[in-house]
Scaffold this motif. Structure first.
Motif, PDB file in Angstrom:
ATOM      1  N   LEU B 493      30.367  68.592  32.943  1.00  0.00           N
ATOM      2  CA  LEU B 493      31.171  69.734  32.502  1.00  0.00           C
ATOM      3  C   LEU B 493      31.621  69.580  31.042  1.00  0.00           C
ATOM      4  N   GLN B 494      31.205  68.485  30.411  1.00  0.00           N
ATOM      5  CA  GLN B 494      31.693  68.164  29.077  1.00  0.00           C
ATOM      6  C   GLN B 494      31.138  69.109  28.003  1.00  0.00           C
ATOM      7  N   GLU B 495      32.024  69.488  27.093  1.00  0.00           N
ATOM      8  CA  GLU B 495      31.628  70.266  25.930  1.00  0.00           C
ATOM      9  C   GLU B 495      32.224  69.590  24.690  1.00  0.00           C
ATOM     10  N   GLU B 496      31.780  70.052  23.527  1.00  0.00           N
ATOM     11  CA  GLU B 496      32.219  69.453  22.274  1.00  0.00           C
ATOM     12  C   GLU B 496      33.743  69.398  22.164  1.00  0.00           C
ATOM     13  N   ARG B 497      34.402  70.463  22.684  1.00  0.00           N
ATOM     14  CA  ARG B 497      35.863  70.502  22.541  1.00  0.00           C
ATOM     15  C   ARG B 497      36.550  69.344  23.273  1.00  0.00           C
ATOM     16  N   HIS B 498      35.925  68.886  24.373  1.00  0.00           N
ATOM     17  CA  HIS B 498      36.529  67.757  25.084  1.00  0.00           C
ATOM     18  C   HIS B 498      36.402  66.464  24.284  1.00  0.00           C
ATOM     19  N   VAL B 499      35.277  66.332  23.592  1.00  0.00           N
ATOM     20  CA  VAL B 499      35.077  65.147  22.749  1.00  0.00           C
ATOM     21  C   VAL B 499      36.085  65.157  21.601  1.00  0.00           C
ATOM     22  N   ARG B 500      36.264  66.317  21.020  1.00  0.00           N
ATOM     23  CA  ARG B 500      37.229  66.426  19.911  1.00  0.00           C
ATOM     24  C   ARG B 500      38.654  66.146  20.397  1.00  0.00           C
ATOM     25  N   SER B 501      39.003  66.666  21.574  1.00  0.00           N
ATOM     26  CA  SER B 501      40.351  66.403  22.115  1.00  0.00           C
ATOM     27  C   SER B 501      40.561  64.921  22.367  1.00  0.00           C
ATOM     28  N   ALA B 502      39.517  64.267  22.883  1.00  0.00           N
ATOM     29  CA  ALA B 502      39.635  62.831  23.163  1.00  0.00           C
ATOM     30  C   ALA B 502      39.884  62.068  21.866  1.00  0.00           C
ATOM     31  N   TRP B 503      39.196  62.474  20.815  1.00  0.00           N
ATOM     32  CA  TRP B 503      39.392  61.804  19.520  1.00  0.00           C
ATOM     33  C   TRP B 503      40.803  62.033  18.995  1.00  0.00           C
ATOM     34  N   GLU B 504      41.305  63.242  19.168  1.00  0.00           N
ATOM     35  CA  GLU B 504      42.685  63.526  18.739  1.00  0.00           C
ATOM     36  C   GLU B 504      43.666  62.648  19.502  1.00  0.00           C
TER      37      GLU B 504
END
Lengths: 516, 516
Positions: B493-504
């Motif tokens: 279910l992962q999308e780019e926005r989840h990766v960015r949130s994790a980095w934040e």
């Protein structure tokens, strides 16, 4: 770009077209999940209502499917209904239908609406429950479900699982895939314990370790012994004959173990079966355990099939003595309405499994494990990854309740009794061994001019001819060198009328084969 | 009934009420199948749309579930929706959500709508495919699907399965549950072959057999060696350090094997990994195979995770040399959208498995097996029973096509590249090893007043604190005694926005921990 000497380089061609796709690929798009599963459900319900009219054994030749499908995978996607259409057109006609109510072979794979729904949810959540931290609820539900089942079976407290809370001094339990795995992990635990006790430098002591089982024990036991490295020369298959109704004779076991000790070997493990595959014989668990105990050997009870019946008080006596053994496995996927796979292993001392099976790599370390307040179920099994099998087992008990589960067992037993009665009304047949559960072992008997050898030949045809019609599927076995048919009731769509039809088919075939 | 010294005798009470039930119990009533599964689908779709807002790691204590549910199984049935209600209320809040798009731990368990539907149909048909006769279509579809996957991976012809048609002189393939099983069956086959070659009386020769792997090899390999009875003293874990980017150094392997031969030991098996768990290192398959060949040792390639990437031409070079090895396993349940469990094992000579794994009890004998025109897949695995796992694997390839599967791999890799880029923009961090696939190994680096030891401590907190928030789940590992975080992209279910949130989240946590 791939090594030069690989095959089918064309598979990589034409892939650039994937770049044309505008919408990103979302493999779990809820709309797709819903529509694909709805289409699958429609197929399943249709299948259940029509499977009884399909040939149980298909008339296909080896390699048939390779002619139906493309030899190479497709490059581009296809709509889901195309896949389903191919499933219906090419795969279903080649299935042996275990779900057919005309299936009487092997042991049935029982199933239920609840178990299927439970397995579906487990597939969708796709949790990998190797450690408690990686799946707290899955770990705890597995422990809870196993404790519930232990109560249904009236297993002694010593087997009750305390694994969720880390109190590993006593019992432990785990769901594995098959009985073979239960045998392998307990064999390894017993092997390692015996080596430690002997003070031997590990495998240098292996040649001295001996395992025992009656010759009616499932073949997978002897395979598991080989997998665990036991010397084939030290795997004792003790003959069991009609004098014990094919159950292991404790006197013979004692004799074999003593003879081994006398020559300096080390009795390590005994497997007793409750409900053998060939004839549903029941090894005397208590007597076997008493003997094994005097030699310090591990005793495992394989109750894969018949264990489920022991949730009914009238069958529980077959487990008498279980309080003396080291481990027992029961497979609800065989007879407790829980689709494949679900084998429940109970051990008296969970530590004995984890002593051999524990791993602790850096990437799995976590506070919960370090606290010793939890058990990580990976330490009781062969592999690391594990599906959420506790869900379907719990859902089956929660939804159907003990009452329905007992009704299900009794209904199967009653159908087997019905069949047994029909066989006994026909003077051409004999029931070969007493029926213990829901399987009847019978054969056309030798009499008059019909020798035992001739009867064997007729019985072989009696199995094969009905199977060729597709109207039923029977399996055979051999006891004391005589061929007999195994009539196993229990396919979850089965009703009395299917049992009666099967008997009519057997009678008609027999009429064609014999004059009187 | 039941033995007197068992527990909870009350479970058997009150069962007489079951006699009141008028309608016979039909566990597969199509109306129930339809309504239960529809209810399950509604739950699943709702779960997929809401799981991202649930804590990835739940805040539950060991033993929590035992307080939510009854300690004993219910006697009477309950409506299915009651079971579902309890699932939602008590089980879901205790799950670690592997399906969450905020899950970045371990390797993800990828999944797809098609695989779930395929698994559902397999659960419903509930076929037990131990022999070809017991499941012709299931056996043939497994062979076909494995051949398709072999082509996607550009495996050499020698691995192509001919098992459906009994031509067992060359390759063979089988779907197993996990990599551990693939390791165990090949270890046993190699063990038995080595013993036969040495002319040894079986396990009396065991102490001489040696196995090898880099120390980054998955812990389950070393466990499988112990299960198969190899002497722990003869299990070589060869150190792999930064000089080879944590891949097995062929020179060290050669040295170890030669040293063993010099003292009379027998090199038997080498495991090479493509995509190690800790850091996605790739052992040099060809070089390892060349060395092992000179000693006559079996070479197995564990490509459980990264094997799936090799369906893309740009990653295929990681498998170069595979034409020289004896076996390889790839787990589509890890990265090819096929829910648990599905590990594909390919062997160059299927006979070498069946030589160790074959069983032939009377009750399984049949004409197809006797014809030698078929292979019975039970002879390539640990147990006997086996689910219809080929269905979901075939359905995934059939429906999505190579194009979508490659798109899926590339999408994950691109998200990992994105994350890697974000890490590199922050001077406080370092990317510890080159990113080979879709996992980034990174850590807060030692610099200025921050010693390596202090950095370790900060990195440990950097993992734990975000995990406690429930907003993401990271796992750690240790390389060269230094702690680092593993950021594994790939939850379906992962999308780019989840990766960015994790980095934040990582940045915010780091800001709280460090001043600059």
């Amino acid at each position: 770009m791939g090594s030069s000497n690989t095959t089918n380089p064309t598979v990589f061609s034409g892939i650039a077209a994937a770049d044309d796709v505008k919408e990103p690929f979302r493999p779990l798009k809820p709309e797709d999940v819903r529509s694909y599963i709805h289409e699958a459900v429609d197929f399943i319900c249709d299948y259940y209502t029509t499977v009884e009219s399909m040939p149980v054994l298909p008339d296909v030749k080896p390699g048939y499917l390779q002619h139906e499908f493309m030899a190479s995978p497709p490059t581009y996607p296809a709509p889901f209904h195309v896949t389903m259409k191919e499933l219906k057109a090419s795969i279903i006609p080649g299935m042996t239908h275990w779900a057919s109510p005309n299936f009487f072979a092997f042991f049935p794979a029982t199933n239920s609406a609840v178990a299927i729904a439970g397995d579906l949810i487990a597939s969708a959540m796709n949790t990998v429950g190797f450690t408690w931290q990686a799946a707290p609820a899955a770990t705890e539900l597995e422990v809870l479900a196993l404790n519930w089942l232990a109560q249904l079976l009236h297993l002694p407290d010593t087997f009750m699982s305390h694994t969720a809370t880390g109190d590993r001094g006593t019992g432990g339990a785990v769901i594995l895939g098959t009985t073979s795995e239960a045998m392998l992990v307990t064999l390894v635990a017993a092997r390692d314990a015996a080596l430690r006790r002997s003070g031997s430098v590990r495998v240098f002591g292996m040649p001295g370790l001996v395992v025992y089982a009656g010759d009616q024990t499932h073949s997978t036991f002897f395979k598991a012994c080989r997998l665990a490295g036991f010397d084939p020369a030290n795997i004792r298959s003790i003959p069991a004959g009609p004098e014990t109704q094919y159950a292991l004779d404790p006197a013979k076991l004692l004799e074999a173990m003593q003879a081994d000790v006398d020559v300096g070997l080390v009795p390590t493990y005994v497997c007793a079966t409750v409900g053998t595959t060939s004839s549903n014989a029941v090894d005397p668990v208590g007597a076997v355990a008493d003997i094994a105990a005097s030699f310090g050997a591990w005793v495992h009870v394989d109750a894969a099939y018949a264990g489920s019946a022991c949730i009914c008080p009238e069958f529980r006596h077959h487990l008498n003595g279980v309080e003396l053994v080291d481990s027992i496995s029961v497979s609800p996927h065989k007879w407790l309405l829980t689709c494949l796979d679900c084998t429940c292993l109970y051990v008296r001392d969970a530590h004995r499994l984890s002593d051999s099976m524990e791993t602790n790599p850096e990437y799995l370390k976590n506070d919960a494990t370090d606290s010793h307040e939890v058990t990580d179920l990976k330490d009781m099994q062969i592999g690391l990854g594990r599906r959420f099998r506790g869900l379907k087992l719990w859902m089956v008990m929660r939804t159907y309740g003990t009452a329905k589960l007992q009704e299900h067992i009794r209904s199967d037993v009653n159908m087997a009794k019905l069949f047994e009665g029909l066989v006994r009304t026909d003077h051409r047949f004999e029931v070969v061994v007493p029926r213990n559960f829901a399987m009847v072992c019978f054969r056309i008997k030798a009499r008059g001019a019909i020798t035992e050898e001739a009867a064997d030949e007729v019985n072989r045809v009696l199995m094969k001819n009905p199977n060729k019609t597709g109207k039923a599927y029977f399996a055979h076995t051999v006891l004391s060198d005589r061929i007999l048919l195994r009539f196993a009731v229990g396919s979850s769509l089965q009703e009395e009328r299917h049992v009666r039809s099967a008997w009519e088919l057997i009678k008609r075939t027999t009429n064609d084969l014999m004059m009187d």
